[in-house]
Write an enzyme that holds these catalytic residues in place. Sequence first.
Site, PDB file in Angstrom:
ATOM      1  N   GLU A 166       0.886  -1.256   0.077  1.00 13.52           N
ATOM      2  CA  GLU A 166      -0.240  -0.161   0.076  1.00 13.52           C
ATOM      3  C   GLU A 166       0.850   1.291  -0.012  1.00 13.52           C
ATOM      4  O   GLU A 166       0.595   2.130   0.777  1.00 13.52           O
ATOM      5  CB  GLU A 166      -0.982  -0.011   1.289  1.00 13.52           C
ATOM      6  CG  GLU A 166      -2.005  -1.196   1.069  1.00 13.52           C
ATOM      7  CD  GLU A 166      -3.179  -0.936   2.097  1.00 13.52           C
ATOM      8  OE1 GLU A 166      -3.046  -0.116   3.067  1.00 13.52           O
ATOM      9  OE2 GLU A 166      -3.897  -1.550   1.846  1.00 13.52           O
ATOM     10  N   GLU A 375      -5.422  -8.511   0.660  1.00 12.61           N
ATOM     11  CA  GLU A 375      -6.214  -8.306   2.085  1.00 12.61           C
ATOM     12  C   GLU A 375      -7.527  -8.184   1.484  1.00 12.61           C
ATOM     13  O   GLU A 375      -7.806  -7.435   0.602  1.00 12.61           O
ATOM     14  CB  GLU A 375      -5.718  -6.806   2.527  1.00 12.61           C
ATOM     15  CG  GLU A 375      -4.410  -7.086   3.576  1.00 12.61           C
ATOM     16  CD  GLU A 375      -3.774  -5.753   3.810  1.00 12.61           C
ATOM     17  OE1 GLU A 375      -4.625  -4.936   4.298  1.00 12.61           O
ATOM     18  OE2 GLU A 375      -2.634  -5.573   4.016  1.00 12.61           O
TER      19      GLU A 375
HETATM   20  C1  BGP Z   1      -4.471  -1.950   5.167  1.00 14.07           C
HETATM   21  C2  BGP Z   1      -3.246  -2.230   5.926  1.00 14.07           C
HETATM   22  C3  BGP Z   1      -3.447  -3.248   6.766  1.00 14.07           C
HETATM   23  C4  BGP Z   1      -4.449  -3.304   7.771  1.00 14.07           C
HETATM   24  C5  BGP Z   1      -5.822  -2.831   7.157  1.00 14.07           C
HETATM   25  C6  BGP Z   1      -7.012  -2.631   7.837  1.00 14.07           C
HETATM   26  O1  BGP Z   1      -4.528  -0.535   4.800  1.00 14.07           O
HETATM   27  O2  BGP Z   1      -2.390  -2.681   4.563  1.00 14.07           O
HETATM   28  O3  BGP Z   1      -2.079  -3.020   7.620  1.00 14.07           O
HETATM   29  O4  BGP Z   1      -4.203  -2.486   8.946  1.00 14.07           O
HETATM   30  O5  BGP Z   1      -5.753  -2.168   6.058  1.00 14.07           O
HETATM   31  O6  BGP Z   1      -6.945  -1.231   8.411  1.00 14.07           O
HETATM   32  P1  BGP Z   1      -7.156  -0.763   9.500  1.00 14.07           P
HETATM   33  O7  BGP Z   1      -6.419  -1.455  10.638  1.00 14.07           O
HETATM   34  O8  BGP Z   1      -6.691   0.706   9.652  1.00 14.07           O
HETATM   35  O9  BGP Z   1      -8.415  -0.629   9.771  1.00 14.07           O
END
Ligand code: BGP
Length: 474
Positions: A166, A375
Amino acid sequence: RLKPFPKNFLWGAASAAYQVEGAWNEDDKGVSIWDTFVRIPGKTFKGTNGDVAVDNYHRYKEDISLMAEMGLKAYRFSVAWTRIYPNGKGEVNQKGLDFYNKLIDELIKHKIEPICTIYHWDLPQALQDEYGGWESRKIIEDFKNYSVTLFKEFGDRVKYWVSLNEQNIFTRLGYQTALHPPGVKDDRLFFQVNHHANLANAVAIKEFRKYVPDGKIGPSFAYSPAYPASSKPEDILAFENAEEFTNHWWLDIYVHGKYPKATWEYLERKGIAPKVEEGDFSILQEGKPDFLGVNYYQTTTYEKNPLGGVTMDGHFNNTGKKGTAEDIGVPGLFKTVANENLERTNWDWNIDPQGLRIGLRRLLNLYGLPILISENGLGEFDQVEKDGSIRDDYRIDYIRAHLKAIQEAMTDGVEIIGYCVWSFTDLLSWLNGFQKRYGLVYVNQHEEGEHDLRRIKKKSFYWYKDVIENNGSN
Ligand code: BGP
């Protein structure tokens, strides 16, 4: 009829070092920009940090045995750069290599394909201090050396690699909104940092070909397909601008090695286009990935934003109080607007499985590369019932709907090599503490009160096990 999931589909789950490992100063690990940032008061929900996280550094065997019990086929983890090079470069730390070697071997022992992310945001503080980290071209060489060390050490066993996780998020939050380290707001720097990250990514991919010729590598992009708020031509234009500005600015570079024209012209007019050196574009063109990693959570709807309109400064909901997130935008180009057709989570993320199918089709037409869904998942409050169970039917519904969208996209012709649920165990949500949970396995970790870190399988654990067993039909 929907196409079935392919036989060798990578049914996976994902994590990131800072969010799970803990052991922040053990075995000669160096300090990362996140270790520093979380210590500044007010930056994260209740000041939560990843010093302990969910203690995966010490409990990786227990976690992997749960993965094996589930029948997981792939596990995406990231390497903490500061474990390998405590100062970002120089002498390699054998203890750091040992940890990941043990982790990888344990996965392979259980027939779980390791997917290794090289960079998931935890830049060595030493590099930030010495030359501003991503702000300097020096990062390209240091990132290359770090990546090559990983390729040489793990490339015999690890065949799937994610280069940068990301980039669009860590640069936006690090350099436009100041919500992430290094906490800067500077549009010119934002584009410059991205140019360096693009070069680092391409150089690492080029090196990868030498060391892991039979492996596959690609960046993971936070993909939020854009929608126009209405059919008014000015909103359609805002949507087109947003697509280019928030998605294709990165994807075009990754795949075609060039920046989209209209946005480039805009940046030039504003005097914030990145400084490009001779030869940069040939480097970028030589770093074409094998696949695109797609991190998908939601779509974003855009409308016209007048000059003097909202900026990137809107309030960010990190408390789970629904309705507190504010719109953001670039004056003169676009602004976000809530999509009333979609449900939202308590953190104001919309739920839009169909948006994933739409996005995947766009990627197919524009880039044509295989896709790894690196993800996807639901961050929500979870409740442990009196009988000790966690009935996260909302998470099951979420994942089921997204798997269906993936199958529809496959039927449309998109090649998808795997799906990683975010996340396997609960973990630290960067800005939102431990209460925003994503795991299929609950971890008894909290900001306050009792937290013995014990693992409890949620209802979604059993459900996903079943999905894997039946190769996607459930
Ligand atoms: C993405 C990231 C992750 C994870 C996920 C959920 O952007 O790659 O590391 O954290 O989002 O986001 P958040 O934890 O802010 O809800």
